[in-house]
Design a protein around this motif. Structure first.
Motif, short mmCIF file in Angstrom:
data_model
loop_
_atom_site.label_atom_id
_atom_site.label_comp_id
_atom_site.label_asym_id
_atom_site.label_seq_id
_atom_site.Cartn_x
_atom_site.Cartn_y
_atom_site.Cartn_z
N ALA A 40 51.17 64.44 72.92
CA ALA A 40 49.79 64.02 73.19
C ALA A 40 49.13 64.95 74.17
O ALA A 40 47.95 65.26 74.07
CB ALA A 40 49.77 62.60 73.72
N VAL B 295 42.75 64.38 77.97
CA VAL B 295 42.16 63.08 78.24
C VAL B 295 41.17 63.25 79.38
O VAL B 295 41.53 63.42 80.52
CB VAL B 295 43.24 62.06 78.63
CG1 VAL B 295 42.60 60.73 78.97
CG2 VAL B 295 44.22 61.91 77.49
N VAL C 116 35.98 55.63 73.80
CA VAL C 116 36.77 56.02 72.63
C VAL C 116 35.83 56.19 71.47
O VAL C 116 35.04 55.32 71.17
CB VAL C 116 37.82 54.95 72.30
CG1 VAL C 116 38.54 55.31 71.01
CG2 VAL C 116 38.83 54.83 73.43
N ALA D 189 46.09 55.59 77.44
CA ALA D 189 44.98 56.46 77.02
C ALA D 189 44.10 56.84 78.19
O ALA D 189 43.77 58.01 78.40
CB ALA D 189 44.16 55.77 75.93
N ILE D 190 43.71 55.84 78.97
CA ILE D 190 42.84 56.05 80.11
C ILE D 190 43.42 55.26 81.29
O ILE D 190 43.68 54.08 81.17
CB ILE D 190 41.40 55.57 79.82
CG1 ILE D 190 40.84 56.36 78.64
CG2 ILE D 190 40.50 55.73 81.04
CD1 ILE D 190 39.52 55.82 78.11
N SER E 148 43.79 50.25 77.00
CA SER E 148 43.88 51.01 75.74
C SER E 148 45.09 51.92 75.71
O SER E 148 45.64 52.33 76.73
CB SER E 148 42.60 51.84 75.54
OG SER E 148 42.44 52.75 76.60
N GLY E 149 45.51 52.25 74.49
CA GLY E 149 46.66 53.13 74.31
C GLY E 149 46.35 54.29 73.40
O GLY E 149 45.45 54.24 72.56
N LEU E 150 47.08 55.36 73.57
CA LEU E 150 47.02 56.53 72.69
C LEU E 150 48.35 56.59 71.96
O LEU E 150 49.40 56.70 72.58
CB LEU E 150 46.81 57.81 73.51
CG LEU E 150 47.07 59.13 72.76
CD1 LEU E 150 46.04 59.34 71.65
CD2 LEU E 150 47.06 60.30 73.74
N ILE F 128 43.75 55.59 68.76
CA ILE F 128 43.50 54.78 69.95
C ILE F 128 43.67 53.32 69.59
O ILE F 128 43.21 52.86 68.55
CB ILE F 128 42.07 55.01 70.47
CG1 ILE F 128 41.89 56.49 70.86
CG2 ILE F 128 41.78 54.12 71.66
CD1 ILE F 128 42.77 56.93 72.01
N ARG G 3 48.03 47.88 74.55
CA ARG G 3 49.33 48.50 74.32
C ARG G 3 50.43 47.49 73.96
O ARG G 3 51.58 47.87 73.75
CB ARG G 3 49.75 49.33 75.54
CG ARG G 3 48.80 50.51 75.81
CD ARG G 3 49.31 51.43 76.90
NE ARG G 3 49.41 50.79 78.20
CZ ARG G 3 48.40 50.66 79.05
NH1 ARG G 3 47.19 51.11 78.73
NH2 ARG G 3 48.58 50.08 80.23
N ILE H 257 38.99 61.73 73.10
CA ILE H 257 38.99 60.78 74.21
C ILE H 257 38.20 61.37 75.35
O ILE H 257 38.38 62.53 75.71
CB ILE H 257 40.42 60.47 74.69
CG1 ILE H 257 41.27 59.95 73.52
CG2 ILE H 257 40.42 59.47 75.81
CD1 ILE H 257 42.69 59.67 73.90
N THR I 99 36.33 60.58 79.36
CA THR I 99 36.11 59.73 80.53
C THR I 99 34.85 60.21 81.25
O THR I 99 34.38 61.31 81.00
CB THR I 99 37.30 59.80 81.51
OG1 THR I 99 37.56 61.15 81.87
CG2 THR I 99 38.53 59.17 80.90
#
Length: 258
Positions: A3, A9, A14, A211-212, A217-219, A234, A238, A256, A258
């Motif tokens: 990843a 990131v 998203v 993810a963040i 959230s998850g990646l 995404i 999780r 992704i 931020t």
């Protein structure tokens, strides 16, 4: 990690990437059979002959037998495992970690000529719903990128030489499943599938990351050991009930922010 190599990131939203006019936001077990040897044995009982003459006195004894019955209650506990079901069946476009396959049998791979890919997809899905044209962007590799959408399905083309308008198919992206219908992999993976489905279906090939930072959230990353191709996406959480809200293959554009 995969990843880290694929995505930078840098975001809180998203699917905020909107170049296209801003319209849509074990090996098999080995069984060993041992040979069975049967030994037949015959035992003859010895013959005994006895001649006896006697006076017999018969004594009768009466015995009272008491039978005791014991009742045992057995409780059986059944454990049930629910396997998450696919979110759909492939439609006009089947998602693949190395590209896409169209329902007319055409296979389009990442790295293929951009013009040929657009023509092939248009022949199946019709006119696109959004097209950015060739534009410069800091979010995608190459001098310029072109993002084309057909509803919930998006492809990215990247230019090799500035202003040449000649490029390659370098990424697909989805943020829905119904337009066109059946935007899933052959396994039924797509928008709305759960983290539990990913865990059960892909096992060790599946990885899930934050993810963040500070966000639920998850990646996710699913790597095909055969092709080396990677599916990314995404999830809104999780835990096993978290669902996919976006998915893609190809690393040409960041997804992704931020």
């Amino acid at each position: 990690m995969v990843a880290a190599a694929i995505l930078v990131v840098v975001g809180a939203a998203v699917g905020a990437f909107a170049l296209a006019g801003g319209d849509d936001g074990s090996a098999a077990p080995v069984t060993t059979t041992l040979p069975t040897t049967t030994v037949a044995t015959t035992t003859a009982a010895p013959a005994t002959s006895t001649s006896t003459t006697s006076t017999s006195t018969t004594s009768t004894t009466s015995t009272t037998s008491t039978t005791s019955t014991t009742s045992t209650t057995s409780t059986t506990t059944t454990s049930t495992t629910t396997i998450p079901v696919p979110v759909g069946q492939p439609g006009e476009v089947t998602l693949v970690e190395t590209g896409v396959q169209l329902d007319n049998g055409t296979v389009l791979t990442l790295g293929q000529d951009a013009a040929a890919v657009v023509d092939s997809i248009s022949a199946v899905l019709g006119a696109s719903t959004a097209d950015s044209g060739w534009i410069e962007t800091e979010f995608c590799a190459g001098p310029r990128a072109r993002v084309i959408r057909w509803g919930d399905f998006e492809i990215v083309l990247t230019e090799g030489v500035l202003d040449s308008e000649v490029g390659e198919f370098t990424q697909w992206y989805i943020d829905g499943i119904d337009n066109p219908g059946g935007l899933v992999t052959v396994d039924g993976l797509g928008y709305g599938a759960t983290v539990g489905f990913l865990e059960v279906t892909y096992g060790a090939a599946f990885e899930l990351f934050v993810a963040i930072e500070g966000d639920p959230s998850g990646l996710f990353v699913v790597t095909n050991p055969g092709s080396g191709g990677v599916l990314l996406g995404i999830t809104d959480a999780r835990d096993p009930d978290g669902v996919i809200v976006a998915m893609w293959a190809g690393d040409s554009c960041t997804r992704i922010f931020t």
